[in-house]
Write an enzyme that holds these catalytic residues in place. Structure first.
Site, PDB file in Angstrom:
ATOM      1  CE  LYS A 126      37.291  -6.798  31.921  1.00  0.00           C
ATOM      2  NZ  LYS A 126      38.406  -7.667  32.395  1.00  0.00           N
ATOM      3  NE  ARG A 133      39.211 -15.896  33.658  1.00  0.00           N
ATOM      4  CZ  ARG A 133      39.084 -15.404  34.905  1.00  0.00           C
ATOM      5  NH1 ARG A 133      39.563 -16.073  35.933  1.00  0.00           N
ATOM      6  NH2 ARG A 133      38.502 -14.258  35.099  1.00  0.00           N
ATOM      7  NE  ARG A 161      36.177 -12.170  27.921  1.00  0.00           N
ATOM      8  CZ  ARG A 161      35.769 -11.864  29.162  1.00  0.00           C
ATOM      9  NH1 ARG A 161      34.690 -11.140  29.334  1.00  0.00           N
ATOM     10  NH2 ARG A 161      36.453 -12.265  30.193  1.00  0.00           N
ATOM     11  NE  ARG A 172      38.485 -11.965  40.555  1.00  0.00           N
ATOM     12  CZ  ARG A 172      38.418 -11.491  39.320  1.00  0.00           C
ATOM     13  NH1 ARG A 172      38.522 -10.189  39.090  1.00  0.00           N
ATOM     14  NH2 ARG A 172      38.263 -12.308  38.295  1.00  0.00           N
ATOM     15  NE  ARG A 230      39.000 -18.810  47.305  1.00  0.00           N
ATOM     16  CZ  ARG A 230      39.973 -17.969  47.673  1.00  0.00           C
ATOM     17  NH1 ARG A 230      40.781 -17.465  46.770  1.00  0.00           N
ATOM     18  NH2 ARG A 230      40.158 -17.647  48.937  1.00  0.00           N
TER      19      ARG A 230
HETATM   20  P1  AMP Z   1      34.548 -12.355  33.195  1.00  0.00           P
HETATM   21  O1  AMP Z   1      33.648 -12.329  34.391  1.00  0.00           O
HETATM   22  O2  AMP Z   1      34.388 -11.155  32.325  1.00  0.00           O
HETATM   23  O3  AMP Z   1      35.989 -12.615  33.565  1.00  0.00           O
HETATM   24  O4  AMP Z   1      34.075 -13.591  32.305  1.00  0.00           O
HETATM   25  C1  AMP Z   1      34.136 -14.916  32.800  1.00  0.00           C
HETATM   26  C2  AMP Z   1      33.994 -15.908  31.650  1.00  0.00           C
HETATM   27  O5  AMP Z   1      32.714 -15.733  31.028  1.00  0.00           O
HETATM   28  C3  AMP Z   1      34.999 -15.756  30.527  1.00  0.00           C
HETATM   29  O6  AMP Z   1      36.248 -16.392  30.797  1.00  0.00           O
HETATM   30  C4  AMP Z   1      34.250 -16.396  29.371  1.00  0.00           C
HETATM   31  O7  AMP Z   1      34.262 -17.807  29.467  1.00  0.00           O
HETATM   32  C5  AMP Z   1      32.817 -15.935  29.617  1.00  0.00           C
HETATM   33  N1  AMP Z   1      32.548 -14.623  28.950  1.00  0.00           N
HETATM   34  C6  AMP Z   1      32.292 -13.435  29.563  1.00  0.00           C
HETATM   35  N2  AMP Z   1      32.095 -12.459  28.664  1.00  0.00           N
HETATM   36  C7  AMP Z   1      32.242 -13.056  27.445  1.00  0.00           C
HETATM   37  C8  AMP Z   1      32.178 -12.572  26.117  1.00  0.00           C
HETATM   38  N3  AMP Z   1      31.956 -11.279  25.848  1.00  0.00           N
HETATM   39  N4  AMP Z   1      32.374 -13.467  25.120  1.00  0.00           N
HETATM   40  C9  AMP Z   1      32.595 -14.771  25.364  1.00  0.00           C
HETATM   41  N5  AMP Z   1      32.696 -15.287  26.593  1.00  0.00           N
HETATM   42  C10 AMP Z   1      32.511 -14.441  27.637  1.00  0.00           C
END
Ligand code: AMP
Length: 215
Positions: A13, A172, A88, A127, A160
């Protein structure tokens, strides 16, 4: 163009959103990036989010909805935006709908990027990114041309993410299937969903997204 990119962690994404920023001239709104910045800055939002993120769980809907609502009000979002990692949950999807409706706006499209689970775990656990410009690399599949030097900006500092490891990734992924995957049906029912195969090269996925966007 008001767009959502939806897909499990590691689906690509962020990479695809970055390409779309150039192509469409609209900003990427990554809630993960916003929350990581809040954690680094030590704000109240960051303090509430830190442990939850490290556990691979979701930050509360109230916190994330407020962060996004504020960001959507910024002038650079007037022409459109690419939401990456938000909504989400169904509660977040409803909040987004309400926040946009209050501004007389609605979504144009939701693009789902699909990738096999085994590939996701491998992608995410290998990554890392440039600490200076954010260019993304991988331990085995995408190393810098000169070891230890960023291809894009020449920096030698890399970082990282704390949650990019195999153990947190499993949590996740479970969170994704439990909380986020119901949104696929939600947006399909609204006629907004387009599905793109995320298993190909970055260029192949970009081409598939362009096609979904009718470009
Ligand atoms: P990401 O960078 O999108 O993989 O997000 C990393 C982490 O941030 C996730 O595993 C959640 O803990 C938190 N997070 C990001 N976006 C959301 C969201 N829309 N709702 C809740 N937690 C979020």
């Amino acid at each position: 163009m008001k767009l959502i990119l939806i897909g499990p962690p590691g689906a690509g994404k962020g990479t695809q959103a970055e390409r779309l920023i150039q192509a469409l001239g609209i900003p990427q709104l990554s809630t993960g990036d916003m929350l990581r910045a809040a954690v680094t800055a030590g704000t109240p939002v960051g303090k509430a989010a830190d442990a939850v993120m490290k556990a691979g769980k979701l930050v509360s809907d109230d916190i994330v909805n407020a962060v996004v609502d504020e960001r959507l009000a910024a002038p650079d979002c007037a022409k459109g935006f690419i939401l990456d990692g938000y909504p989400r949950t169904l509660v977040q999807a409803d909040a987004l709908k309400a926040a946009m409706a209050a501004r007389g706006e609605s979504l144009d499209l939701v693009i789902e990027i699909t990738v096999d689970d085994a590939v996701l775990v491998d992608r995410v656990s290998g990554r890392y990114s440039c600490g200076s410009c954010g260019a993304v690399y991988h331990d085995t599949t995408h190393r810098p041309k000169v070891d230890g030097t960023c291809d894009r900006c020449g920096s030698s500092t890399f970082k990282r993410r704390a949650d990019d490891n195999a153990e947190t990734m499993r949590s996740r992924l479970m969170t994704y299937y439990r909380e986020t995957s119901p949104l696929i049906g939600y947006y399909h029912a609204l006629g907004l969903l387009r599905r793109v195969d995320g298993m190909g090269t970055m260029d192949e996925v970009s081409a598939a997204i362009s096609k979904a966007l009718g470009r």
